[in-house]
Scaffold this motif. Structure first.
Motif, PDB file in Angstrom:
ATOM      1  N   LYS A   1       4.126  -2.645  33.512  1.00 47.11           N
ATOM      2  CA  LYS A   1       4.935  -2.008  32.530  1.00 47.11           C
ATOM      3  C   LYS A   1       4.533  -0.478  32.534  1.00 47.11           C
ATOM      4  O   LYS A   1       3.412  -0.244  32.614  1.00 47.11           O
ATOM      5  N   VAL A   2       5.309   0.382  32.648  1.00 43.69           N
ATOM      6  CA  VAL A   2       4.980   1.801  32.566  1.00 43.69           C
ATOM      7  C   VAL A   2       5.681   2.342  31.229  1.00 43.69           C
ATOM      8  O   VAL A   2       6.629   1.948  30.986  1.00 43.69           O
ATOM      9  N   LEU A   3       4.857   2.932  30.624  1.00 40.08           N
ATOM     10  CA  LEU A   3       5.298   3.440  29.043  1.00 40.08           C
ATOM     11  C   LEU A   3       5.173   5.015  29.007  1.00 40.08           C
ATOM     12  O   LEU A   3       4.105   5.567  29.245  1.00 40.08           O
ATOM     13  N   ARG A   4       6.248   5.509  29.252  1.00 40.05           N
ATOM     14  CA  ARG A   4       6.573   6.778  29.044  1.00 40.05           C
ATOM     15  C   ARG A   4       7.053   7.680  27.747  1.00 40.05           C
ATOM     16  O   ARG A   4       7.221   6.839  26.789  1.00 40.05           O
ATOM     17  N   GLY A   5       6.849   8.637  27.761  1.00 39.56           N
ATOM     18  CA  GLY A   5       7.256   9.615  26.662  1.00 39.56           C
ATOM     19  C   GLY A   5       6.399   9.370  25.493  1.00 39.56           C
ATOM     20  O   GLY A   5       4.994   8.895  25.354  1.00 39.56           O
ATOM     21  N   THR A   6       6.873   9.398  24.424  1.00 39.39           N
ATOM     22  CA  THR A   6       6.306   9.274  23.084  1.00 39.39           C
ATOM     23  C   THR A   6       5.697   8.142  22.852  1.00 39.39           C
ATOM     24  O   THR A   6       4.681   7.448  22.309  1.00 39.39           O
ATOM     25  N   LEU A   7       6.397   6.670  23.418  1.00 36.85           N
ATOM     26  CA  LEU A   7       5.602   5.449  23.280  1.00 36.85           C
ATOM     27  C   LEU A   7       4.514   5.205  24.014  1.00 36.85           C
ATOM     28  O   LEU A   7       3.532   4.788  23.301  1.00 36.85           O
ATOM     29  N   GLY A   8       4.192   5.876  25.184  1.00 29.92           N
ATOM     30  CA  GLY A   8       3.116   5.823  26.045  1.00 29.92           C
ATOM     31  C   GLY A   8       2.208   6.704  25.209  1.00 29.92           C
ATOM     32  O   GLY A   8       0.797   6.195  25.114  1.00 29.92           O
ATOM     33  N   LYS A   9       2.213   7.823  24.795  1.00 28.61           N
ATOM     34  CA  LYS A   9       1.267   8.579  24.074  1.00 28.61           C
ATOM     35  C   LYS A   9       0.791   7.893  22.782  1.00 28.61           C
ATOM     36  O   LYS A   9      -0.357   8.015  22.774  1.00 28.61           O
ATOM     37  N   GLN A  10       1.715   7.493  22.020  1.00 30.60           N
ATOM     38  CA  GLN A  10       1.509   6.848  20.818  1.00 30.60           C
ATOM     39  C   GLN A  10       0.586   5.487  21.230  1.00 30.60           C
ATOM     40  O   GLN A  10      -0.484   5.170  20.305  1.00 30.60           O
ATOM     41  N   THR A  11       1.086   4.958  22.049  1.00 31.95           N
ATOM     42  CA  THR A  11       0.139   3.746  22.370  1.00 31.95           C
ATOM     43  C   THR A  11      -1.170   3.882  22.799  1.00 31.95           C
ATOM     44  O   THR A  11      -2.137   3.294  22.229  1.00 31.95           O
ATOM     45  N   TRP A  12      -1.436   4.695  23.827  1.00 30.52           N
ATOM     46  CA  TRP A  12      -2.782   5.260  24.134  1.00 30.52           C
ATOM     47  C   TRP A  12      -3.410   5.780  22.963  1.00 30.52           C
ATOM     48  O   TRP A  12      -4.537   5.391  22.778  1.00 30.52           O
ATOM     49  N   LYS A  13      -2.824   6.669  21.897  1.00 29.14           N
ATOM     50  CA  LYS A  13      -3.549   7.122  21.023  1.00 29.14           C
ATOM     51  C   LYS A  13      -4.172   6.092  20.110  1.00 29.14           C
ATOM     52  O   LYS A  13      -5.267   5.947  19.425  1.00 29.14           O
ATOM     53  N   THR A  14      -3.182   5.075  19.815  1.00 24.16           N
ATOM     54  CA  THR A  14      -3.534   3.951  18.684  1.00 24.16           C
ATOM     55  C   THR A  14      -4.609   3.162  19.456  1.00 24.16           C
ATOM     56  O   THR A  14      -5.793   3.039  18.489  1.00 24.16           O
ATOM     57  N   TYR A  15      -4.733   2.863  20.449  1.00 20.64           N
ATOM     58  CA  TYR A  15      -5.771   2.063  21.144  1.00 20.64           C
ATOM     59  C   TYR A  15      -7.208   3.035  21.248  1.00 20.64           C
ATOM     60  O   TYR A  15      -8.208   2.261  20.780  1.00 20.64           O
TER      61      TYR A  15
ATOM     62  N   ARG B   1       0.481   9.638  38.412  1.00 20.70           N
ATOM     63  CA  ARG B   1      -0.555   9.909  37.580  1.00 20.70           C
ATOM     64  C   ARG B   1      -0.182  10.505  36.211  1.00 20.70           C
ATOM     65  O   ARG B   1       0.864  10.926  36.080  1.00 20.70           O
ATOM     66  N   GLU B   2      -0.985   9.927  35.340  1.00 16.72           N
ATOM     67  CA  GLU B   2      -0.935  10.173  33.900  1.00 16.72           C
ATOM     68  C   GLU B   2      -0.131   9.284  33.193  1.00 16.72           C
ATOM     69  O   GLU B   2       0.001   9.653  32.030  1.00 16.72           O
ATOM     70  N   ASP B   3       0.421   8.332  33.726  1.00 12.90           N
ATOM     71  CA  ASP B   3       1.486   7.395  33.101  1.00 12.90           C
ATOM     72  C   ASP B   3       0.551   6.623  32.433  1.00 12.90           C
ATOM     73  O   ASP B   3      -0.688   6.266  32.603  1.00 12.90           O
ATOM     74  N   VAL B   4       0.979   6.065  31.173  1.00 13.23           N
ATOM     75  CA  VAL B   4       0.428   4.989  30.349  1.00 13.23           C
ATOM     76  C   VAL B   4       0.973   3.622  30.873  1.00 13.23           C
ATOM     77  O   VAL B   4       2.317   3.387  30.901  1.00 13.23           O
ATOM     78  N   VAL B   5       0.103   2.801  31.223  1.00 14.17           N
ATOM     79  CA  VAL B   5       0.833   1.525  31.590  1.00 14.17           C
ATOM     80  C   VAL B   5       0.062   0.346  30.946  1.00 14.17           C
ATOM     81  O   VAL B   5      -1.098   0.336  30.197  1.00 14.17           O
ATOM     82  N   LEU B   6       0.831  -0.758  30.901  1.00 13.48           N
ATOM     83  CA  LEU B   6       0.132  -2.074  30.517  1.00 13.48           C
ATOM     84  C   LEU B   6      -0.425  -2.886  31.845  1.00 13.48           C
ATOM     85  O   LEU B   6       0.606  -3.135  32.785  1.00 13.48           O
TER      86      LEU B   6
END
Length: 114
Positions: A74-88, A51-56
């Motif tokens: 893919k599972v994007l964790r940490g700063t990469l996941g948060k930043q990807t989610w925020k950008t989109y 839960r709460e993971d950002v995925v592709l």
């Protein structure tokens, strides 16, 4: 083409409240564009996704069909996941700003008489 989503729930056969005909894992996702979907999780990620993971999600067409695969790859964790989610999400917000309708005719107001 790949789309980011955020995991709301994981449906795994390891969960005692799930009975299944196979050992596959699915994930309920909130997508960046506010859609809600449940997709297959690739077997290599089934024990790693939570839960709460950002995925592709793979939206490329299948080889034999003109429909998208719709699997978590893919599972994007940490700063990469948060930043990807925020950008989109920010991009989606900009696209959906309601435009104030422009009146086609000017309204003539009665002058104040007092």
């Amino acid at each position: 083409m790949y789309h980011p989503g955020r995991v709301l729930e994981v449906f795994s056969t390891k969960d005692k409240s799930i009975e299944a005909v196979d050992t596959s894992t699915q994930a309920m996702l909130e997508m960046w564009d506010d859609n809600l979907i449940t997709v297959l999780v690739e077997p290599q990620l089934s024990g790693k996704i939570k839960r709460e993971d950002v995925v592709l999600v793979d939206y490329r067409p299948m080889a034999d069909k003109p429909i998208p695969k719709m699997t978590v790859v893919k599972v994007l964790r940490g700063t990469l996941g948060k930043q990807t989610w925020k950008t989109y999400k920010e991009h989606h917000k900009k696209r959906n700003i309601p435009q104030t309708p422009v009146s086609m005719s000017r309204e003539v107001k009665q002058p104040y008489v007092g």
